[in-house]
Write a protein that holds these residues in place. Structure first.
Motif, PDB file in Angstrom:
ATOM      1  N   CYS A  10       0.793  -1.187   0.079  1.00  0.00           N
ATOM      2  CA  CYS A  10      -0.179   0.241  -0.072  1.00  0.00           C
ATOM      3  C   CYS A  10       0.763   1.254  -0.109  1.00  0.00           C
ATOM      4  CB  CYS A  10      -0.897  -0.042   1.286  1.00  0.00           C
ATOM      5  SG  CYS A  10      -1.897   1.511   1.342  1.00  0.00           S
ATOM      6  N   CYS A  13       0.219   3.567   3.440  1.00  0.00           N
ATOM      7  CA  CYS A  13       0.423   2.992   4.813  1.00  0.00           C
ATOM      8  C   CYS A  13       1.407   1.827   4.866  1.00  0.00           C
ATOM      9  CB  CYS A  13      -0.648   2.603   5.790  1.00  0.00           C
ATOM     10  SG  CYS A  13      -1.435   1.088   5.004  1.00  0.00           S
ATOM     11  N   CYS A  30      -6.904  -1.457   0.686  1.00  0.00           N
ATOM     12  CA  CYS A  30      -5.987  -1.528   1.943  1.00  0.00           C
ATOM     13  C   CYS A  30      -6.952  -1.751   3.086  1.00  0.00           C
ATOM     14  CB  CYS A  30      -5.094  -0.690   2.089  1.00  0.00           C
ATOM     15  SG  CYS A  30      -4.129  -0.616   3.590  1.00  0.00           S
ATOM     16  N   CYS A  33      -6.070   1.080   5.717  1.00  0.00           N
ATOM     17  CA  CYS A  33      -6.350   2.621   5.580  1.00  0.00           C
ATOM     18  C   CYS A  33      -7.272   2.893   4.433  1.00  0.00           C
ATOM     19  CB  CYS A  33      -4.914   3.420   5.070  1.00  0.00           C
ATOM     20  SG  CYS A  33      -4.411   2.819   3.629  1.00  0.00           S
TER      21      CYS A  33
END
Ligand SMILES: [Zn+2]
Length: 203
Positions: A10, A13, A30, A33
């Motif tokens: 991702c 994050c 994700c 997040c």
């Protein structure tokens, strides 16, 4: 769906997930997040390449055909994208001219050239020379291409000026709109799929 042994990270994050094949219309998000990691049913390399060549042709038209034409008391003037940047250079706001030229002409031109370069080779199953550097440049340039902002600004200017002057949208405005849509389509995260498509060729 079939599982792929490779991984994806991702961008927001840094969470790591195992890659999964996605069907058209599906998207992977994700779990930490909520950012979109990948979308299913992305365009093929050939389609990307064809659209990049089309964007190159539209770029030529956008920079040569008038964006708007203004008529007032028998006088008329046609404004192209290039002429508008040139007018800013000769005025007192040169820094604005540099930003305008960079975000509406130079960066979109570089994006199109890089896309044609990368996809032209990928279309015939080869890895383009300097593939990694070109892909990184494309990624870094994405926030600096602001054709959609330019398009919106021109539309606002036409509406505002139409109250005082005889203003008409030119052919260049239509090609600018088409070029904007094409660049959003072909220079987005879908192009990152080239890393996967050419995985076996990269050394
Ligand atoms: Zn995330």
């Amino acid at each position: 769906m079939s599982a792929d042994p490779s991984w994806m990270i991702c961008e927001h994050c840094d969470s790591v997930f195992s890659r999964t094949a996605l069907l058209p219309g599906q998207r992977a998000e994700c779990t930490r997040c909520g950012a979109v990691l990948a979308r299913g049913g992305r365009m093929s390399v050939s389609t990307h390449f064809a659209l990049s060549v089309t964007a190159a042709l539209l770029f030529v038209f956008t920079n040569t055909l008038p964006l708007i034409s203004i008529h007032m008391e028998g006088l008329s003037n046609e404004v192209t994208l290039w002429k508008s940047v040139e007018a800013l250079v000769t005025g007192p706001i040169v820094p604005i001219a540099i930003v305008a030229g960079l975000t509406t002409i130079l960066v979109p031109l570089l994006q199109i050239l890089l896309l044609c370069w990368l996809l032209g080779f990928a279309h015939v199953g080869c890895v383009a020379p300097y593939f990694r550097s070109c892909m990184r440049m494309l990624e870094h340039m994405r926030p600096w291409s602001m054709l959609e902002v330019c398009l919106l600004g021109i539309l606002v200017a036409i509406v505002k000026l139409s109250g005082m002057l005889d203003v008409h949208p030119g052919l260049g405005l239509w090609t600018l709109a088409m070029q904007t849509v094409l660049l959003i389509l072909i220079a987005d995260k879908g192009i990152c799929g080239l890393w996967d498509d050419l995985e076996g060729e990269l050394t």
